[in-house]
Design a protein around this motif. Sequence first.
Motif, PDB file in Angstrom:
ATOM      1  N   GLY A   1       0.834  -1.192   0.000  1.00  0.00           N
ATOM      2  CA  GLY A   1       0.000   0.000   0.000  1.00  0.00           C
ATOM      3  C   GLY A   1       0.867   1.239   0.000  1.00  0.00           C
ATOM      4  N   ALA A   2       1.970   1.184  -0.762  1.00  0.00           N
ATOM      5  CA  ALA A   2       2.988   2.228  -0.678  1.00  0.00           C
ATOM      6  C   ALA A   2       2.496   3.578  -1.170  1.00  0.00           C
ATOM      7  CB  ALA A   2       4.229   1.799  -1.474  1.00  0.00           C
ATOM      8  N   ASN A   3       1.586   3.587  -2.145  1.00  0.00           N
ATOM      9  CA  ASN A   3       1.172   4.855  -2.742  1.00  0.00           C
ATOM     10  C   ASN A   3      -0.037   5.441  -2.013  1.00  0.00           C
ATOM     11  OD1 ASN A   3       1.389   6.963  -4.609  1.00  0.00           O
ATOM     12  ND2 ASN A   3      -0.160   6.046  -5.948  1.00  0.00           N
ATOM     13  N   GLY A   4       0.062   5.580  -0.710  1.00  0.00           N
ATOM     14  CA  GLY A   4      -0.996   6.183   0.098  1.00  0.00           C
ATOM     15  C   GLY A   4      -0.404   7.241   1.007  1.00  0.00           C
ATOM     16  N   GLY A   5      -1.295   7.948   1.716  1.00  0.00           N
ATOM     17  CA  GLY A   5      -0.820   8.987   2.609  1.00  0.00           C
ATOM     18  C   GLY A   5       0.089   8.450   3.696  1.00  0.00           C
ATOM     19  N   TYR A   6      -0.270   7.286   4.243  1.00  0.00           N
ATOM     20  CA  TYR A   6       0.562   6.700   5.286  1.00  0.00           C
ATOM     21  C   TYR A   6       1.910   6.292   4.713  1.00  0.00           C
ATOM     22  CZ  TYR A   6       1.234   4.572   9.872  1.00  0.00           C
ATOM     23  OH  TYR A   6       1.671   4.293  11.134  1.00  0.00           O
ATOM     24  N   GLY A   7       1.871   5.671   3.534  1.00  0.00           N
ATOM     25  CA  GLY A   7       3.111   5.244   2.911  1.00  0.00           C
ATOM     26  C   GLY A   7       4.052   6.400   2.658  1.00  0.00           C
ATOM     27  N   ARG A   8       3.486   7.510   2.195  1.00  0.00           N
ATOM     28  CA  ARG A   8       4.339   8.661   1.903  1.00  0.00           C
ATOM     29  C   ARG A   8       5.010   9.196   3.160  1.00  0.00           C
ATOM     30  NH1 ARG A   8       4.290  13.026  -2.294  1.00  0.00           N
ATOM     31  NH2 ARG A   8       5.739  14.585  -1.463  1.00  0.00           N
ATOM     32  N   THR A   9       4.244   9.353   4.251  1.00  0.00           N
ATOM     33  CA  THR A   9       4.845   9.890   5.473  1.00  0.00           C
ATOM     34  C   THR A   9       5.904   8.945   6.028  1.00  0.00           C
ATOM     35  OG1 THR A   9       3.070   8.961   6.847  1.00  0.00           O
ATOM     36  CG2 THR A   9       2.794  11.225   6.070  1.00  0.00           C
ATOM     37  N   PHE A  10       5.695   7.646   5.878  1.00  0.00           N
ATOM     38  CA  PHE A  10       6.669   6.665   6.348  1.00  0.00           C
ATOM     39  C   PHE A  10       7.947   6.742   5.514  1.00  0.00           C
ATOM     40  CE2 PHE A  10       7.982   2.007   6.331  1.00  0.00           C
ATOM     41  CZ  PHE A  10       8.632   2.075   7.552  1.00  0.00           C
ATOM     42  N   LEU A  11       7.794   6.771   4.200  1.00  0.00           N
ATOM     43  CA  LEU A  11       8.965   6.818   3.336  1.00  0.00           C
ATOM     44  C   LEU A  11       9.731   8.121   3.513  1.00  0.00           C
ATOM     45  CD1 LEU A  11       7.428   5.198   0.148  1.00  0.00           C
ATOM     46  CD2 LEU A  11       9.150   4.195   1.661  1.00  0.00           C
ATOM     47  N   ALA A  12       9.005   9.215   3.695  1.00  0.00           N
ATOM     48  CA  ALA A  12       9.680  10.485   3.933  1.00  0.00           C
ATOM     49  C   ALA A  12      10.522  10.418   5.196  1.00  0.00           C
ATOM     50  CB  ALA A  12       8.652  11.613   4.032  1.00  0.00           C
ATOM     51  N   GLN A  13       9.998   9.779   6.235  1.00  0.00           N
ATOM     52  CA  GLN A  13      10.738   9.682   7.492  1.00  0.00           C
ATOM     53  C   GLN A  13      11.959   8.782   7.362  1.00  0.00           C
ATOM     54  OE1 GLN A  13      10.048  11.677   9.816  1.00  0.00           O
ATOM     55  NE2 GLN A  13      11.599  10.989  11.285  1.00  0.00           N
ATOM     56  N   LEU A  14      11.857   7.742   6.543  1.00  0.00           N
ATOM     57  CA  LEU A  14      12.985   6.819   6.409  1.00  0.00           C
ATOM     58  C   LEU A  14      14.197   7.492   5.781  1.00  0.00           C
ATOM     59  CD1 LEU A  14      11.416   3.366   5.476  1.00  0.00           C
ATOM     60  CD2 LEU A  14      11.883   4.383   7.706  1.00  0.00           C
ATOM     61  N   GLY A  15      13.980   8.640   5.143  1.00  0.00           N
ATOM     62  CA  GLY A  15      15.123   9.395   4.664  1.00  0.00           C
ATOM     63  C   GLY A  15      15.975   9.938   5.791  1.00  0.00           C
ATOM     64  N   LEU A  16      15.412   9.950   7.019  1.00  0.00           N
ATOM     65  CA  LEU A  16      16.126  10.464   8.195  1.00  0.00           C
ATOM     66  C   LEU A  16      16.562   9.354   9.148  1.00  0.00           C
ATOM     67  CD1 LEU A  16      13.712  13.448   8.949  1.00  0.00           C
ATOM     68  CD2 LEU A  16      15.824  13.484   7.606  1.00  0.00           C
ATOM     69  N   THR A  17      16.276   8.108   8.793  1.00  0.00           N
ATOM     70  CA  THR A  17      16.606   6.979   9.664  1.00  0.00           C
ATOM     71  C   THR A  17      17.408   5.958   8.856  1.00  0.00           C
ATOM     72  OG1 THR A  17      14.489   5.938   9.139  1.00  0.00           O
ATOM     73  CG2 THR A  17      14.586   7.267  11.138  1.00  0.00           C
ATOM     74  N   PRO A  18      18.691   6.187   8.691  1.00  0.00           N
ATOM     75  CA  PRO A  18      19.493   5.304   7.824  1.00  0.00           C
ATOM     76  C   PRO A  18      19.584   3.873   8.309  1.00  0.00           C
ATOM     77  CG  PRO A  18      20.889   6.813   9.067  1.00  0.00           C
ATOM     78  CD  PRO A  18      19.491   7.272   9.269  1.00  0.00           C
ATOM     79  N   GLU A  19      19.195   3.626   9.561  1.00  0.00           N
ATOM     80  CA  GLU A  19      19.238   2.244  10.053  1.00  0.00           C
ATOM     81  C   GLU A  19      18.025   1.431   9.611  1.00  0.00           C
ATOM     82  OE1 GLU A  19      16.782   4.358  13.124  1.00  0.00           O
ATOM     83  OE2 GLU A  19      18.446   4.818  11.782  1.00  0.00           O
ATOM     84  N   ILE A  20      17.087   2.077   8.928  1.00  0.00           N
ATOM     85  CA  ILE A  20      15.939   1.374   8.338  1.00  0.00           C
ATOM     86  C   ILE A  20      15.931   1.691   6.852  1.00  0.00           C
ATOM     87  CG2 ILE A  20      13.438   1.071   8.333  1.00  0.00           C
ATOM     88  CD1 ILE A  20      13.395   2.065  11.208  1.00  0.00           C
ATOM     89  N   ARG A  21      15.952   0.669   6.037  1.00  0.00           N
ATOM     90  CA  ARG A  21      16.082   0.859   4.595  1.00  0.00           C
ATOM     91  C   ARG A  21      14.860   0.298   3.867  1.00  0.00           C
ATOM     92  NH1 ARG A  21      20.021  -2.778   1.052  1.00  0.00           N
ATOM     93  NH2 ARG A  21      19.349  -2.094  -1.027  1.00  0.00           N
ATOM     94  N   PRO A  22      14.108   1.136   3.142  1.00  0.00           N
ATOM     95  CA  PRO A  22      12.997   0.608   2.346  1.00  0.00           C
ATOM     96  C   PRO A  22      13.546  -0.066   1.093  1.00  0.00           C
ATOM     97  CG  PRO A  22      13.207   2.968   1.989  1.00  0.00           C
ATOM     98  CD  PRO A  22      14.240   2.605   3.015  1.00  0.00           C
ATOM     99  N   VAL A  23      13.347  -1.369   0.996  1.00  0.00           N
ATOM    100  CA  VAL A  23      13.927  -2.098  -0.134  1.00  0.00           C
ATOM    101  C   VAL A  23      12.880  -2.559  -1.141  1.00  0.00           C
ATOM    102  CG1 VAL A  23      15.931  -2.844   1.204  1.00  0.00           C
ATOM    103  CG2 VAL A  23      13.896  -4.302   1.125  1.00  0.00           C
ATOM    104  N   VAL A  24      11.621  -2.738  -0.679  1.00  0.00           N
ATOM    105  CA  VAL A  24      10.559  -3.207  -1.563  1.00  0.00           C
ATOM    106  C   VAL A  24       9.300  -2.392  -1.308  1.00  0.00           C
ATOM    107  CG1 VAL A  24       9.088  -5.143  -2.237  1.00  0.00           C
ATOM    108  CG2 VAL A  24      11.469  -5.563  -1.611  1.00  0.00           C
ATOM    109  N   LEU A  25       8.735  -1.824  -2.368  1.00  0.00           N
ATOM    110  CA  LEU A  25       7.480  -1.087  -2.275  1.00  0.00           C
ATOM    111  C   LEU A  25       6.457  -1.766  -3.163  1.00  0.00           C
ATOM    112  CD1 LEU A  25       8.852   2.573  -2.509  1.00  0.00           C
ATOM    113  CD2 LEU A  25       8.542   1.134  -0.478  1.00  0.00           C
ATOM    114  N   VAL A  26       5.322  -2.155  -2.553  1.00  0.00           N
ATOM    115  CA  VAL A  26       4.301  -2.902  -3.274  1.00  0.00           C
ATOM    116  C   VAL A  26       3.049  -2.053  -3.402  1.00  0.00           C
ATOM    117  CG1 VAL A  26       2.950  -5.029  -3.354  1.00  0.00           C
ATOM    118  CG2 VAL A  26       5.219  -5.044  -2.283  1.00  0.00           C
ATOM    119  N   ASP A  27       2.588  -1.869  -4.637  1.00  0.00           N
ATOM    120  CA  ASP A  27       1.340  -1.157  -4.890  1.00  0.00           C
ATOM    121  C   ASP A  27       0.949  -1.380  -6.350  1.00  0.00           C
ATOM    122  OD1 ASP A  27      -0.565   1.175  -5.473  1.00  0.00           O
ATOM    123  OD2 ASP A  27      -0.148   1.471  -3.342  1.00  0.00           O
ATOM    124  N   PRO A  28      -0.341  -1.657  -6.614  1.00  0.00           N
ATOM    125  CA  PRO A  28      -0.747  -1.817  -8.021  1.00  0.00           C
ATOM    126  C   PRO A  28      -0.427  -0.603  -8.878  1.00  0.00           C
ATOM    127  CG  PRO A  28      -2.476  -2.579  -6.537  1.00  0.00           C
ATOM    128  CD  PRO A  28      -1.453  -1.895  -5.680  1.00  0.00           C
TER     129      PRO A  28
END
Length: 479
Positions: A19-46
């Motif tokens: 569900g990456a292309n949603g409001g929650y997904g966006r805020t999470f991914l934006a935050q991960l730019g500030l947390t290098p110890e967590i890496r988004p490697v796979v984003l799933v969305d139709p």
Amino acid sequence: MILHHVTRTRAPLRVALTGANGGYGRTFLAQLGLTPEIRPVVLVDPDVAGVRRMLDELGVPAERVAEAAEPADTARLVEEGRIALLASADALDWASVDVLVEACGRVSAGFAYASAALDNHTHVVMVSKEVDTVVGVELGARAAANGLSYLPGDGDQPANLLRLVDWVSAVGLDIVAIGKSGEYDLELDPATGRVTQAGVTVDAPELADLLELGDDVAGTLARRAEAVRGLKRAAAADSCEMAVVATRTGATADVEAMHYPVARIAELADIYAAREHGGILGRDGVVDVFSALRLPGEASFAGGVFAVVRTGDPATWELLRGKGHVISRDGRYACLYWPYHYMGVETPLTVHAAADRAPALRPRWTTLLAARAADDLGVGAELHVQGHHHEIDGVAPVLLDPTVLGGAETVAPYYLLDGARLVRPVAQGDLIGLDDVEGVDAPALAAYLTGIARTATTTATTPDTTTTTTTITNDGDDR
């Protein structure tokens, strides 16, 4: 100097987000730019193209992103340090993922994603509260059996409220009620007598004379509710969130649709008091939602969470009242609250907790989010979850104790009805049962029924103590 969080020294955690292309997904991914110890490697969305656009807006270099059609493609991209975009989880290489953050919001898909993760030894952070209210008990049990975490995601009200409950209980306070505010405040402009909620404005001049709670709390709340009757204040999403909390704490709804008082923050300790003390509660251990009433320029409750507790030493709590804390007028109750939920900004906390196997009590079917017909529903009626509030037309969500129903195995969970069709008429006011519908998602139904059986077995035996958290107990007394 502000030190970095100690967990930033750990090896990077690899996260898949559905569900990456949603409001929650966006805020999470934006935050991960500030947390290098967590890496988004796979984003799933139709909507893969939509995810690409979002990543571009977030400043992710295009060369770091690529689509994957097969698990081998995904594994290669992750190994190369890139982000794999998937239209479905069929192309997911689970060996490349440590934690799944499930945020698709649909029961059938969300259950499939979470089940696959647990089958492949991957922790699950469940953002899709709709999924949790149908299959959370079974997913929690599967995770525990495999030595994995299954946790609601911080940043949404259920997890935030559970954190507050844990803190309050650890302090040693006696909890009477817990809950949250509705998503949007009611803002009253005294100069015009108009109230605005989420961009919708109604005339409510009488509210200006109801800003004080007065001695008749129930009467004032009834008059406030009547003044804003033109606004939609209750939402299925609220009931869904409180169901997630209830299954983990043992709390129950005082009334099945919850009270939804129109309340100012400073009044919460007086409102969520026992009836005999002038409040609205018929029992202890209650979950509820209120509509936050404020004036222009006053701080918002921001969809935050609260706990109302009994006070102790009168001198202590009078001292705290003087420091601005919310204490009831008679001094019996206090309200502790966190006026925020920052969506995906907070979810890194849960990713760390999942990887660390932080203690957490598994959910049990102590409360069921059921469906009551709001209108007469005929044979053939199709039921679909839709809209911003994830609701079903003509069907009201209700929070019920399964034991008073003679067991939950005959009652249809609200969000399991998405895509179902009625095979029997259901009269207005009646609960929708599993025998009344066809076309529900079969794997999710099977998991729901298995969870019902697990709860019955757990209740009849010694409680599981492998994981722990603070719980609210409700002995049913009217105090």
